[in-house]
Design a protein around this motif. Structure first.
Motif, PDB file in Angstrom:
ATOM      1  N   ALA A   1      41.479  40.241  39.308  1.00 12.21           N
ATOM      2  CA  ALA A   1      41.714  41.483  40.055  1.00 12.21           C
ATOM      3  C   ALA A   1      40.391  42.199  40.303  1.00 12.21           C
ATOM      4  O   ALA A   1      39.595  42.398  39.386  1.00 12.21           O
ATOM      5  CB  ALA A   1      42.659  42.398  39.289  1.00 12.21           C
TER       6      ALA A   1
ATOM      7  N   ALA B   1      44.116  40.859  43.993  1.00 10.75           N
ATOM      8  CA  ALA B   1      44.304  39.817  42.982  1.00 10.75           C
ATOM      9  C   ALA B   1      44.038  38.460  43.636  1.00 10.75           C
ATOM     10  O   ALA B   1      44.793  38.018  44.509  1.00 10.75           O
ATOM     11  CB  ALA B   1      45.711  39.866  42.412  1.00 10.75           C
TER      12      ALA B   1
ATOM     13  N   LEU C   1      47.963  45.910  35.629  1.00 13.82           N
ATOM     14  CA  LEU C   1      47.357  44.603  35.877  1.00 13.82           C
ATOM     15  C   LEU C   1      47.821  43.582  34.847  1.00 13.82           C
ATOM     16  O   LEU C   1      48.020  42.407  35.174  1.00 13.82           O
ATOM     17  CB  LEU C   1      45.833  44.717  35.874  1.00 13.82           C
ATOM     18  CG  LEU C   1      45.233  45.539  37.026  1.00 13.82           C
ATOM     19  CD1 LEU C   1      43.714  45.597  36.896  1.00 13.82           C
ATOM     20  CD2 LEU C   1      45.623  44.954  38.382  1.00 13.82           C
TER      21      LEU C   1
END
Length: 207
Positions: free
Chosen positions: A4, A28, A58
């Motif tokens: 990410a 991502a 995340l």
């Protein structure tokens, strides 16, 4: 594998956003084929704890590594706890930083690059303390700084000086296990305080 990248835009040629918790988007990317998906960072508009919430988000997306510019201590701890590698201090386009990652030109870090709440307007915390008090509040660290709380502060803050001093207790050096347990307890305490503060912020905003 998902990597990410904090981003200002929605594609690989967008510029990396130096803010982790308050970036507009996360891209991502699968470094093997450069396929990517755009993740909206809903934590960017939070009154506090944006870095922690972004890190938790995340982790829920199965991200294995994060590439960004700056990252505060609470976000660093949350990423580390989730087993996510952090590569901070980066700049350029999303594509460029992912290429550096693929080529092994990035080094992971476990150190914060900015103070807590550095992304918030009006926050002028001094040193690396994460206390929420104002001026000479009730925090347990030196240099509480001008944080979010008014009056006497929002609880007993804890700065990085507490961590640095955790190796000794009453003047007696601690073992590795003792120090590790102490740090875990301090981290739990900080997370609880942060949740209380975020809850109070949300309550005030909804009034």
């Amino acid at each position: 594998m998902k990597v990410a990248v904090s981003s200002n835009g929605k594609n690989l040629d967008a510029q990396l956003d130096p803010r982790f918790g308050r970036c507009h988007f996360f891209i991502a990317v699968n470094p093997d084929d450069m396929n990517f998906e755009v993740l909206n960072n809903e934590s960017a508009a939070q009154g506090g704890g944006a870095g922690i919430q972004a890190a938790q988000f995340l982790a829920s997306q199965g991200v294995a590594a994060v590439i960004t510019g700056n990252c505060g201590p609470n976000a660093v701890q949350t990423l580390s706890a989730a087993g996510i590698e952090l590569f901070s201090g980066q700049a350029g386009t999303v594509r460029e930083v992912v290429e550096r990652f693929k080529n092994g030109n990035l080094q992971p870090t476990s150190e914060a690059t900015v103070d807590s709440h550095s992304g918030m307007n009006g926050a002028t915390g001094s040193g690396r303390g994460s206390g929420m008090g104002r001026g000479g509040g009730m925090g347990s660290c030196r240099g509480m700084g001008r944080g979010m709380g008014g009056g006497r502060g929002a609880g007993r803050g804890m700065g990085m000086s507490d961590f640095a001093g955790s190796r000794r207790m009453g003047g007696v050096p601690q073992s590795k296990d003792q120090e590790l347990n102490g740090l875990k307890q301090q981290a739990d305490s900080l997370n609880k305080k942060m949740k209380e503060v975020i809850s109070r912020i949300n309550s005030l905003e909804n009034q």
